[in-house]
Scaffold this motif. Structure first.
Motif, short mmCIF file in Angstrom:
data_model
loop_
_atom_site.label_atom_id
_atom_site.label_comp_id
_atom_site.label_asym_id
_atom_site.label_seq_id
_atom_site.Cartn_x
_atom_site.Cartn_y
_atom_site.Cartn_z
N VAL A 275 81.24 73.19 90.57
CA VAL A 275 82.04 72.17 89.87
C VAL A 275 81.63 71.76 89.42
CG1 VAL A 275 82.89 69.77 90.98
CG2 VAL A 275 82.31 71.60 93.04
N PRO A 276 82.33 71.36 88.37
CA PRO A 276 82.09 71.19 86.52
C PRO A 276 81.48 69.63 87.15
CG PRO A 276 83.90 72.23 86.32
CD PRO A 276 83.62 71.79 88.12
N LEU A 277 80.85 69.25 85.69
CA LEU A 277 79.69 67.57 85.66
C LEU A 277 80.31 67.19 85.78
CD1 LEU A 277 77.24 69.03 82.97
CD2 LEU A 277 76.19 68.17 85.16
N GLY A 278 81.50 67.03 84.89
CA GLY A 278 83.03 66.31 85.00
C GLY A 278 82.50 64.52 84.93
N PHE A 279 80.94 64.19 84.36
CA PHE A 279 80.56 63.05 83.70
C PHE A 279 80.45 62.46 85.15
CE2 PHE A 279 81.53 59.04 80.84
CZ PHE A 279 80.22 59.26 80.38
N GLY A 280 80.25 62.87 86.36
CA GLY A 280 79.73 61.55 87.33
C GLY A 280 80.17 62.62 88.74
N GLY A 281 81.78 63.20 88.40
CA GLY A 281 82.77 63.24 89.32
C GLY A 281 84.10 64.13 89.40
N PRO A 282 85.52 64.05 90.23
CA PRO A 282 84.21 64.16 91.86
C PRO A 282 84.00 65.46 91.72
CG PRO A 282 86.65 64.93 91.33
CD PRO A 282 86.02 64.72 89.94
N HIS A 283 83.43 65.39 92.94
CA HIS A 283 82.25 66.34 93.03
C HIS A 283 81.40 66.33 95.00
CE1 HIS A 283 79.76 65.56 89.82
NE2 HIS A 283 80.43 66.37 89.44
N ALA A 284 81.88 67.50 95.78
CA ALA A 284 81.77 67.10 97.43
C ALA A 284 79.90 67.00 97.87
CB ALA A 284 81.38 68.62 98.21
N ALA A 285 79.84 65.96 98.70
CA ALA A 285 78.72 65.63 98.67
C ALA A 285 78.16 66.77 99.97
CB ALA A 285 77.71 64.40 99.35
N TYR A 286 77.67 66.75 100.79
CA TYR A 286 77.45 67.49 102.16
C TYR A 286 76.61 66.26 103.38
CZ TYR A 286 72.56 69.22 101.45
OH TYR A 286 70.89 69.54 101.16
N PHE A 287 76.35 66.25 104.65
CA PHE A 287 76.09 65.56 105.74
C PHE A 287 76.52 66.41 106.84
CE2 PHE A 287 75.03 62.81 108.64
CZ PHE A 287 74.34 61.58 108.06
N ALA A 288 74.49 66.70 106.90
CA ALA A 288 74.64 67.46 108.50
C ALA A 288 73.92 67.55 108.94
CB ALA A 288 73.72 68.96 107.64
N THR A 289 74.03 67.18 110.67
CA THR A 289 72.66 66.50 111.37
C THR A 289 72.98 67.41 112.79
OG1 THR A 289 72.34 64.34 112.86
CG2 THR A 289 74.40 65.89 112.85
N ARG A 290 71.33 67.12 113.44
CA ARG A 290 71.50 67.82 114.85
C ARG A 290 72.64 67.67 116.14
NH1 ARG A 290 66.18 68.65 115.23
NH2 ARG A 290 65.01 67.86 114.02
N ASP A 291 72.81 68.90 116.92
CA ASP A 291 73.91 68.91 117.72
C ASP A 291 73.89 67.45 118.70
OD1 ASP A 291 76.07 70.57 118.95
OD2 ASP A 291 74.75 69.95 120.45
N ALA A 292 73.00 67.04 119.11
CA ALA A 292 73.19 65.88 119.74
C ALA A 292 74.15 64.81 119.20
CB ALA A 292 71.79 65.38 120.51
N PHE A 293 73.83 64.44 117.69
CA PHE A 293 74.53 63.54 116.89
C PHE A 293 75.94 63.95 116.47
CE2 PHE A 293 69.05 62.68 115.53
CZ PHE A 293 69.52 61.98 117.02
N LYS A 294 75.90 64.75 116.29
CA LYS A 294 77.41 64.96 116.02
C LYS A 294 78.88 64.39 116.26
CE LYS A 294 78.91 68.07 119.99
NZ LYS A 294 78.40 69.14 120.73
N ARG A 295 78.55 63.32 117.88
CA ARG A 295 79.92 62.75 117.28
C ARG A 295 79.55 61.17 116.99
NH1 ARG A 295 83.22 65.16 121.13
NH2 ARG A 295 82.39 66.34 122.24
N ASP A 296 78.95 61.07 116.65
CA ASP A 296 78.77 59.22 115.79
C ASP A 296 78.77 60.44 113.89
OD1 ASP A 296 76.98 57.42 117.18
OD2 ASP A 296 76.34 59.51 118.05
N MET A 297 78.67 61.12 113.41
CA MET A 297 78.39 61.79 112.35
C MET A 297 79.61 61.02 111.64
SD MET A 297 78.14 65.13 110.65
CE MET A 297 79.14 66.30 111.62
N PRO A 298 79.93 60.23 110.25
CA PRO A 298 80.50 60.03 109.65
C PRO A 298 81.78 61.12 108.75
CG PRO A 298 78.18 60.07 107.96
CD PRO A 298 78.18 60.52 109.25
N GLY A 299 82.12 60.43 108.70
CA GLY A 299 83.97 61.33 107.90
C GLY A 299 83.95 62.65 108.62
N ARG A 300 84.85 63.76 107.88
CA ARG A 300 85.69 64.61 109.07
C ARG A 300 84.58 65.92 109.44
NH1 ARG A 300 90.55 63.14 104.90
NH2 ARG A 300 91.34 61.51 106.36
N LEU A 301 85.12 66.73 110.86
CA LEU A 301 84.78 67.78 111.08
C LEU A 301 85.91 68.82 111.14
CD1 LEU A 301 81.65 68.16 111.32
CD2 LEU A 301 82.21 67.60 113.86
#
Length: 954
Positions: A275-301
């Motif tokens: 994904v090009p630098l683009g002066f800062g964005g847009p870029h995709a961030a990521y968020f990963a966690t443990r299975d026990a916490f999946k229903r509290d994870m922000p964003g879409r799944l």
């Protein structure tokens, strides 16, 4: 005698290209509605109290060719230098087949959020690949489908730790000083309204881990070090604190992943995956966690389910759990992802595969080790013993001189402090680059021998942290490595989907309007794509001109005095707007003002945002026509006048109506000491006709991905700038790279800067008259649909003159009682007609909200209306008993090609199922799966690509 013809001038055909209906069609629709012209229609729709408030003073629109030439001149003012700044942003090569077949392909960039999974299987598969990529690299079992940027992902991780940590006694969050500075800034902004104390320090000096409910560590560190965090994580866990790690994905191909050394959360950016630098964005961030916490994870799944035939099908898992739908109980207002950018990153991994990614990472590290060894030979100390791609050089009194020499050679080094500088390499770095860097430090010495160093250079990764686990073993990452294969894979996925390149997407509240090709062209120019967001200001004069002009354009469109382009989603714009209001009250000593009034019809992000901004939500009633109950509003404003901070209101209303009392509503709030936040989600009906900054608004966010033509991209990118009146201007978002240093809401100073040219092009080509006409046509198209369908489906809300704004709500609730047919059934049956469903059950359960936009031709509007009328006839057939109440085309929709050629057991015919109107015979969209089983998917949550064994069994 020669025939004399007048000079025709330069024609601006763009307005007619953007607006769908031709003049004759416009007149025919006006005739149906009973109006002589668009001005008469507008006069009947816009309330008298706000007429004449538009301040849209712009010149005539430019032609596409002239506008492209103008923005090319602006782009040329940006200087393309070699960047070694790093700090979370890196040069990368976007593979050409991904650039051409995904980023520049309307089948991908005009798609909507995959709320209707049956017509979204392609983009859902690409997102499932992204989740698998993140889960594999981080060593954590579950990942979401992306977040906005690394800074906001870190902020989400902080509040996530706060909710789930068992250390309830602490209100302090530890953030390593080795985190990227912009991440720390966003953390501080997010923490302050929530009363969280962010403690920035050196993790090596922590003596009492129980002082914190959670911690954020950077891996590798921002300055380049690779620390072994295993013992530290164990100490935090012993104190009942949770640990989040911001990790570099490319480094994780070589290093032990966070999940394997105990991290509870891993966050970061996927930017360097193509994904090009683009002066800062847009870029995709990521968020990963443990299975026990999946229903509290922000964003879409994205999850794996089955369709009604029992075949695998993808969907958004736990869809009704989306945080913003939880309203005032929400823990996050994130209701978008960076889908287009996440899909680029996922396809980058698919194209390169595990061996290719590892090879890129090893090469980057090898070049960095060679650079470090050469600097040592030149007498310059590198601080790191272990590193991946980043070095900190003790440059002492030569620091300023070295920066000056570098810039003279069109090189940007990282400014660490007065005695040190930083260097980060990436996949675009080469031997020539290393030698050019050495030349800055030689002081007359000979350059080190690159080949000799390369032949003997040892790894500088810590042996104890070398990755042992495999990555990306799934077949999808091990097949499509030739361009032919990848091109066909992308085509196969796109063919599964329904996007704006196939048909109208009539989503109310979401404004799926044309994303013109001429608007999109500048996005992939190197002059916009290859700038680092923290490059010296003199190198980004083109961006400075672009943003200055765009801010002025948006001020003209809204009637506000100042604009910030930093918020990189509508949710972030809402948040920045309420923070500005909060800061304004505090500047006047009104710290107690924390009540936010929100009508019951509001979008769910509004109460979620108020909660995040530290405000308490008080809901106000709506009347039978869907308008704000002014008496109830006045009573509650008076009751809370000493603590009233703000009103959040959408205009035109969420019910698709221009409320007559908007000026009175604003006055009530102001009289009681509050500020008025007007949600700009429905600005598509107002540009050039009325201006929120002139009829009472103090602040509004704008969805550039709605009204101003930035594409949705399957659920992101978006841009959510805010406009404010002059008294709120001092409280707009700040950034370390800007004049105002505090208050960043996004990681980059201008958020998703590289897609701002889209809106600039749209406004420049439309001009003031074109923008006004677009609003009028949006209103005309919506009222035309409402009038054509009202005898078949009641229109739930309208203004005092029986007209709607730019969208209308059809009430399907009576049909459930009379026929058993639900709004879901109608939505899925529309797929058989080749249409994406309108917005379902928002803002009223059991309804459809339709917004046609100004870009759809009358022929397409009629095709949609004909489909809806035919569906109503099918429902009447169910009501009369002609069609079975349970086994009918609506209950079984959508119908797949596989079902058509299989054993047919339904009491209705195949032709009725798949060709309900004759026009479909010529051009038929075939859904790849039948109706998806949502309950099965949530009960059997699988959110990564199935295992190799499952793949082989299938």
């Amino acid at each position: 005698m020669p025939i004399k013809t007048p000079f025709l001038g330069t024609a601006n055909e763009f307005i007619a290209r953007h607006i769908g209906p031709r003049d004759a069609d416009v007149q025919a629709m006006l005739d149906l509605l009973g109006f002589a012209d668009l001005e008469a229609l507008s006069a009947s729709v816009i309330p008298d109290s706000i007429k004449g408030t538009s301040v849209l003073e712009m010149g005539a629109g430019q032609s596409e060719a002239d506008a492209l030439a103008a923005i090319k001149a602006i782009a040329s003012k940006n200087q393309l230098c070699k960047n070694y700044i790093g700090q979370g942003y890196y040069g990368t090569h976007t593979p050409s087949p991904i650039l051409r077949n995904l980023l520049e392909n309307p089948a991908w960039y005009t798609a909507y959020t995959p709320y209707q999974p049956e017509i979204s299987q392609g983009r859902l598969e690409a997102l499932l690949n992204f989740q698998t990529l993140i889960s594999d690299l981080t060593g954590l079992p579950i990942s979401n489908a992306s977040l906005l940027d690394e800074g906001t992902a870190a902020a989400e991780a902080m509040t996530f730790c706060k909710r789930l940590s068992k250390n309830k006694a602490s209100n302090a969050f530890f953030a390593s000083r080795h985190c990227h500075p912009q991440t720390l800034d966003v953390l501080r902004t997010r923490a302050e309204p929530l009363g969280i104390e962010v403690v920035v320090g050196d993790e090596a000096e922590i003596t009492d881990a129980s002082a914190y409910f959670g911690a954020l560590l950077q891996y590798p560190a921002s300055n380049g070090d690779v620390f072994d965090y295993r013992e530290l994580v164990a100490r935090f866990h012993a104190a009942n604190a949770l640990v989040a790690v911001a990790a570099d994905l490319l480094a994780l191909t070589l290093l032990t992943p966070p999940g394997e050394f105990g991290a509870d959360v891993a966050i970061g950016s996927a930017q360097r995956f193509g994904v090009p630098l683009g002066f800062g964005g847009p870029h995709a961030a990521y968020f990963a966690t443990r299975d026990a916490f999946k229903r509290d994870m922000p964003g879409r799944l994205v999850g794996v389910s089955i369709d009604r035939h029992g075949k695998p099908a993808l969907r958004l898992a736990m869809q009704t759990r989306e945080q913003h739908i939880r309203r005032e109980k929400a823990t996050s207002n994130i209701c978008t992802a960076q889908v287009l950018l996440a899909n680029i990153a996922s396809m980058y991994a698919v194209y390169h595969g595990p061996q290719g990614l590892t090879r890129i990472a090893r090469r980057v590290h090898q070049l960095t080790a060679i650079l470090a060894q050469g600097l040592a030979k030149l007498g310059h100390a590198v601080e790191q013993q272990s590193f991946f791609d980043t070095l900190t050089v003790a440059s002492g009194s030569q620091t300023a001189e070295l920066h000056a020499k570098a810039r003279a050679a069109q090189i940007n080094l990282r400014e660490v402090d007065g005695g040190r500088l930083g260097l980060s390499l990436d996949e675009t770095s080469s031997q020539a680059d290393i030698e050019q860097l050495w030349a800055l430090f030689t002081e007359g010495q000979a350059l080190p021998d690159f080949a000799a160093l390369a032949a003997s250079i040892p790894s500088r990764l810590p042996t104890a942290l070398l990755r042992q686990s495999a990555i990306l073993s799934h077949p999808v990452f091990n097949r499509y490595h030739s361009e032919t294969e990848l091109m066909r894979y992308l085509r196969k996925l796109a063919d599964k989907d329904l996007a704006l390149d196939r048909s109208m997407i009539p989503l109310g509240s979401c404004t799926m309007k044309l994303n013109a090709a001429s608007e999109m062209i500048p996005v992939t120019w190197a002059e916009f794509g290859n700038l680092h967001p923290f490059a010296p200001a003199e190198q980004s004069q083109g961006y400075q001109q672009l943003t200055d002009e765009l801010e002025a354009m948006l001020c003209a469109a809204t009637g506000y005095d100042a604009v910030s382009l930093q918020p990189n989603a509508g949710s972030q714009g809402e948040y920045a707007g309420l923070l500005a209001i909060r800061a304004y009250h505090h500047s006047r000593g009104d710290d107690q003002r924390d009540i936010c009034l929100i009508p019951s019809s509001a979008h769910g992000t509004n109460p979620a945002t108020a909660n995040m901004a530290g405000m308490r939500v008080v809901v106000t009633a709506c009347d039978a026509r869907g308008n704000v109950d002014i008496a109830d509003l006045r009573a509650k404003a008076g009751e809370h006048k000493d603590r009233l901070a703000a009103l959040m209101i959408t205009y035109p209303s969420t019910h698709g109506v221009f409320e007559e009392g908007i000026r009175e509503i604003c006055a009530i709030i102001h009289d009681n000491g509050g500020q008025v936040y007007i949600d700009g989600a429905n600005m598509n009906a107002m540009v050039g006709l009325c201006a929120p900054g002139k009829f009472g608004g103090d602040v509004s966010h704008l969805n550039l991905h709605k009204t101003f033509c930035i594409p949705h991209g399957g659920g992101g990118p978006g841009v959510g700038p805010i406009g404010v009146k002059a008294h709120l201007a001092p409280f707009l978002p700040g950034h370390a790279q800007m004049e105002r240093k505090i208050g960043a809401v996004s990681a980059a100073p201008f958020g998703s800067a590289s897609i701002l040219p889209i809106t600039w092009m749209y406004i420049r080509m439309m001009g003031g008259a074109g923008l006004r006409r677009a609003s009028q046509l949006a209103i005309l198209n919506a009222n035309y649909i409402a009038r054509r369908l009202e005898e078949h489906y009641p229109v739930l809300y309208s203004g005092s003159n029986g007209l709607v704004a730019h969208e209308c709500i059809l009430d399907l609730r009576p049909l459930k009682d009379s026929s058993g047919i639900s709004v879901d059934d109608v939505a899925k049956r529309l797929i058989d007609f080749g249409f994406h469903a309108p917005t379902m059950s928002f803002p009223v359960a059991g309804t459809l909200m339709i917004e046609p936009t100004e870009s759809e031709a009358k022929e397409e509007l009629d095709r949609f209306c004909d489909a809806m009328i035919r569906i109503r006839e099918e429902i009447r057939a169910v009501e009369s008993g002609e069609l079975d109440r349970e086994d009918n085309p609506l209950k079984n929709a959508p119908h797949t090609a596989a079902e058509l050629v299989g054993e047919w057991t339904h009491p209705y015919g195949r032709e009725l199922a798949v060709y309900p109107v004759a026009s479909l015979v010529e051009a038929k969209y075939w859904p790849p799966v039948g109706r998806v089983d949502n309950v099965f998917g949530d009960r059997n949550l699988v959110c990564a690509c199935p295992s190799i064994e499952a793949y082989q069994e299938a």
